[in-house]
Design a protein around this motif. Structure first.
Motif, PDB file in Angstrom:
ATOM      1  N   ARG A  33     -10.158 -25.738  35.454  1.00 53.96           N
ATOM      2  CA  ARG A  33      -9.073 -26.174  36.343  1.00 53.96           C
ATOM      3  C   ARG A  33      -9.492 -26.037  37.809  1.00 53.96           C
ATOM      4  O   ARG A  33     -10.382 -25.241  38.131  1.00 53.96           O
ATOM      5  N   GLY A 115      -2.634 -18.737  33.220  1.00 47.67           N
ATOM      6  CA  GLY A 115      -2.891 -19.411  34.493  1.00 47.67           C
ATOM      7  C   GLY A 115      -4.134 -20.287  34.473  1.00 47.67           C
ATOM      8  O   GLY A 115      -4.478 -20.884  35.484  1.00 47.67           O
ATOM      9  N   THR A 119      -1.014 -24.687  29.339  1.00 50.71           N
ATOM     10  CA  THR A 119       0.225 -25.455  29.232  1.00 50.71           C
ATOM     11  C   THR A 119       0.092 -26.779  29.975  1.00 50.71           C
ATOM     12  O   THR A 119       0.590 -27.804  29.516  1.00 50.71           O
ATOM     13  N   HIS A 120      -0.614 -26.746  31.105  1.00 48.76           N
ATOM     14  CA  HIS A 120      -0.833 -27.987  31.853  1.00 48.76           C
ATOM     15  C   HIS A 120      -1.590 -28.987  30.966  1.00 48.76           C
ATOM     16  O   HIS A 120      -1.287 -30.177  30.957  1.00 48.76           O
TER      17      HIS A 120
END
Ligand code: ADP
Ligand code: MG
Length: 736
Positions: A33, A115, A119-120
């Motif tokens: 990410r 984090g 989920t993203h």
């Protein structure tokens, strides 16, 4: 059911030979990410499409040997920070959607620390739908024209699917949907909740090309959460009591007759569009958030599982109605799992109950890791160690996938920030190990087989026949081929020359004719001989074949009897085992029920304990309050009494002084009386006269002074030490 589709020749899905002995490694992908805020230290570098490098953050760069340590990890594919949700979907999830449409199961999970973007990746963020809405969209795009009417398929609550006629389904729709007409009307994109509307606004329109058009389809979704090793149904409609919210009831795992695991009593909602399915998901998501807040849970420590079940069944020969045969239904499932954060508990700084619960959650991830490790070990060393799937609900639920019930894919999410470095190392190690595990390739299930009476059976049969004939090296001899052989034979005869005799002296025509005819006779004779030879050799072959066939038949007969015997014995063994299984299932059932009872009891006792504790706390604080109040009252009272005493002492003193003064006066009067009665008025010293009150003595005390009074006065005077010696003498004299 009238379907308006135009019938195309049935195209059975590609069928490969059974491939249960083939294995595929678990597909592990990695997504990095972006950093946020972007100007911080970055500890991960994507080297190429399959490899990334982790380097320790500043101040951490030296290992025990004093070396700078960088590590590299390789995966099936590594996606850098720039990858779009669509690209990720195309590579990772699309094949799983194709599988589910073709009747095969799939499991996709995201793994990583809190984090890191799990989920993203799975659900997506506002305006950027993740894998889940994209999977739904592709499924509905693929089956859109071939969906069954609602309630044609019905889950049987034992992991299976029932089917009912269109009429029964219609009646059920009328019965069930009438009161909830509004909720059943299909959602359109304008009416859905704005909160997630842009997450399902997927413009890709991708779909599976090879959909069996002679089948109808239905999608069912379920959504569960595993927290603290308990399974909770997020779609269960339970009335919510806002004043005293009840703790949610957990669900149990069961095994169906095919040894597939399922969640007993789990809600499965039939959905007809991406919007409806995502709406159901979103409601579950909300319920999850509320429960987490009410029960003070840490949401990052729970696993969420969204299951998409696709039921498909063939249409009848006319393509009008669904075949009412349960055996013809194919059910496939895609499970999308957003795992709990993989970090160790101390990172979250949880305490007490939450720490214990978090420990349990870690426990289930630990079990997942152990299972993967043992699977890998068994495969590498050929051992047969038992895989402890049953140690946690998470692994138990997905045990079948690792046993070859479908493809397994994992997306490892990592955050390149320095704080996550240590945890990221753990994640990478586990992920690399996972991809060494091989899972049996799912067996191709015969989807909607070639049912007798189906319209395209003959077509398919013909296709199969011609394929096989081609394989054998050409078509078998049929009518057209016979014709062509005859032609060849006739053509091999020399043509008959013209036999017209125009000249009497013609000496050529007849001999030529005779010669040709002779030649033709010879050929015919040869052919007859050849034919006879062929016939006899063919007869011999036939006889040989007959002999071989009868020998084979005898052999087969013998074998069959042997096999029959074996089958009979195996059948009885099977029956015995089935009985045993039933007994065991029954026992498991009882044990599960007992566990539930104990769990309920435990929960009730815990509640009781908590209540008692609370009561005790309340009583303690009441006591403390009371003590403080009493102490206040006591000191107040002491003060009051002190003041009262002082007041009384002062009053008494005043009273005594008054009394003394009165007695003094009386004494003076007495003295005066005594002096008067003696007839001699002794001269009082001028000082005493001055002290005399101006009031006449008689008016103060007109009554005669008794002896007692006098004595009392004497006593008083002695007691108080007031009075003069001369007064005392006079009194004394009077008494005498
Ligand atoms: P996890 O589920 O692993 O705890 P989230 O998916 O909730 O993590 O991600 C945390 C935050 O980071 C969210 O606000 C999310 O929008 C953001 N985020 C995560 N991954 C990405 C990404 N690849 N691109 C942009 N934002 C991301
Ligand atoms: Mg999350």
């Amino acid at each position: 059911m009238k379907t308006a589709r135009t019938k195309t020749p049935r195209r059975p899905p590609h069928k490969k030979p059974s491939n249960s002995d083939q294995k595929d490694p678990v597909g592990v992908y990695c997504r990095v990410r972006p950093l946020f805020p972007p100007d911080q230290e970055c500890c991960i570098e994507v080297i190429n499409e399959t490899t990334l490098r982790l380097h320790p953050p500043d101040g951490f760069k030296v290992n025990r040997n004093g070396e700078y340590k960088e590590t590299q990890y390789s995966f099936k594919q590594v996606f850098g920070t720039q990858v779009t949700q669509k690209d990720l979907f195309d590579v990772v999830a699309k094949p799983l959607v194709e599988d589910i449409i073709h009747g095969k199961n799939g499991l996709l999970f995201t793994y990583g620390v809190t984090g890191s973007g799990k989920t993203h990746t799975m659900t997506g963020s506002p305006g950027d739908g993740g894998l889940l809405p994209r999977c739904l969209d592709m499924i509905f795009n693929s089956i859109s024209n071939f969906q069954a009417k609602r309630y044609v398929f019905k889950t049987d609550d034992r992991n299976g699917m029932d089917i009912q006629s269109n009429v029964d389904a219609l009646l059920e729709r009328q019965k069930r949907d009438a009161p909830t007409q509004i909720s059943r009307t299909p959602l359109n994109r304008q009416r859905i909740e704005p909160e997630f509307a842009d997450m399902i606004n997927i413009q890709d329109h991708c779909k599976v090309e090879e959909v069996d058009e002679d089948s109808v389809y239905s999608v069912f979704v379920s959504y569960i959460e595993i927290y603290n090793n308990y399974i909770y149904d997020l779609l269960e409609e339970t009335p919510i009591d806002p004043i005293k919210p009840k703790p949610p009831q957990s669900k149990n795992l069961r095994e169906d007759q095919n040894h597939n695991m399922y969640i007993a009593g789990c809600t499965e909602v039939e959905v007809k569009s991406t919007e409806e399915a995502f709406d159901v998901f979103w409601k579950g998501q909300k319920k999850r958030r509320i429960a987490n807040t009410q029960l003070n849970r840490e949401s990052s420590r729970s696993h969420s599982v969204f299951m998409i079940k696709l039921a498909q069944a063939p249409l009848d020969a006319d393509g009008d109605n669904v075949l009412q045969e349960k055996e013809q239904i194919t059910v496939s499932q895609l499970s999308l799992v957003d795992l709990a954060g993989s970090e160790r508990t101390n990172r979250t700084k949880a305490e007490g109950n939450r720490l214990r619960e978090a420990g349990n959650i870690n426990q289930s991830l630990m079990t997942l890791r152990t299972c993967i490790e043992i699977l890998r070990e068994n495969q590498i060393y050929g051992t047969n160690k038992m895989v402890p799937y049953r140690d946690s609900k998470l692994t138990h639920l997905f045990k079948n996938y690792f046993d070859g019930e479908g493809k397994v894919r994992m997306i490892v999410c990592v955050n390149p920030k320095a704080d996550d470095h240590e945890e990221s190392l753990q994640v990478m190690r586990f992920a690399e190990m996972t991809q060494e595990v091989e899972v049996a390739r799912p067996v191709d299930k015969p989807i909607c087989g070639l049912t007798p009476g189906r319209r395209y059976r003959n077509q398919a049969f013909k296709e199969e026949l011609s394929r096989r004939l081609e394989e054998r090296g050409g078509p078998v001899v049929g009518e057209p081929e016979e014709q062509s052989v005859m032609d060849v034979l006739i053509q091999s005869f020399p043509p008959i020359p013209s036999c017209e005799l125009l000249d009497l002296n013609d000496e050529h025509t007849l001999p030529r004719l005779i010669e040709v005819l002779e030649k033709r006779r010879r050929i015919r004779q040869m052919m007859t001989e050849e034919f006879n030879k062929n016939v006899s050799s063919f007869r011999a072959i036939l006889q040989d074949a007959n002999g071989a066939v009868s020998a084979k038949e005898n052999f087969v007969q013998g074998k069959m009897t042997e096999k029959d015997r074996l089958i009979t014995s195996q059948k009885s063994e099977l029956e015995r085992l089935e009985k045993k299984i039933k007994t065991l299932e029954y026992k498991i059932d009882i044990l599960e029920k007992t566990t539930t009872i104990y769990e309920d009891e435990k929960r009730a006792l815990q509640n009781d304990l908590e209540n008692q504790n609370q009561k005790l706390q309340r009583q303690l604080s009441d006591k403390r309050r009371m003590e403080v109040r009493l102490q206040g009252m006591a000191s107040e009272n002491a003060l009051k009494w002190e003041k009262e005493c002082e007041r009384r002492v002062a009053a008494k003193q005043l009273e005594m002084q008054n009394k003394l003064w009165v007695k003094d006066e009386k004494l003076k009067q007495l003295k005066a009386i005594v002096t008067e009665t003696k007839g001699e008025k002794p001269q009082r010293p001028s000082r005493e006269r001055d002290r005399e009150p101006k009031v006449p003595i008689r008016s103060i005390s007109p009554s005669p002074v008794t002896v007692c009074d006098t004595f009392y006065l004497f006593c008083m005077m002695v007691g108080t030490g007031v009075g003069t010696c001369d007064v005392l003498l006079h009194v004394h004299g009077h008494m005498v």
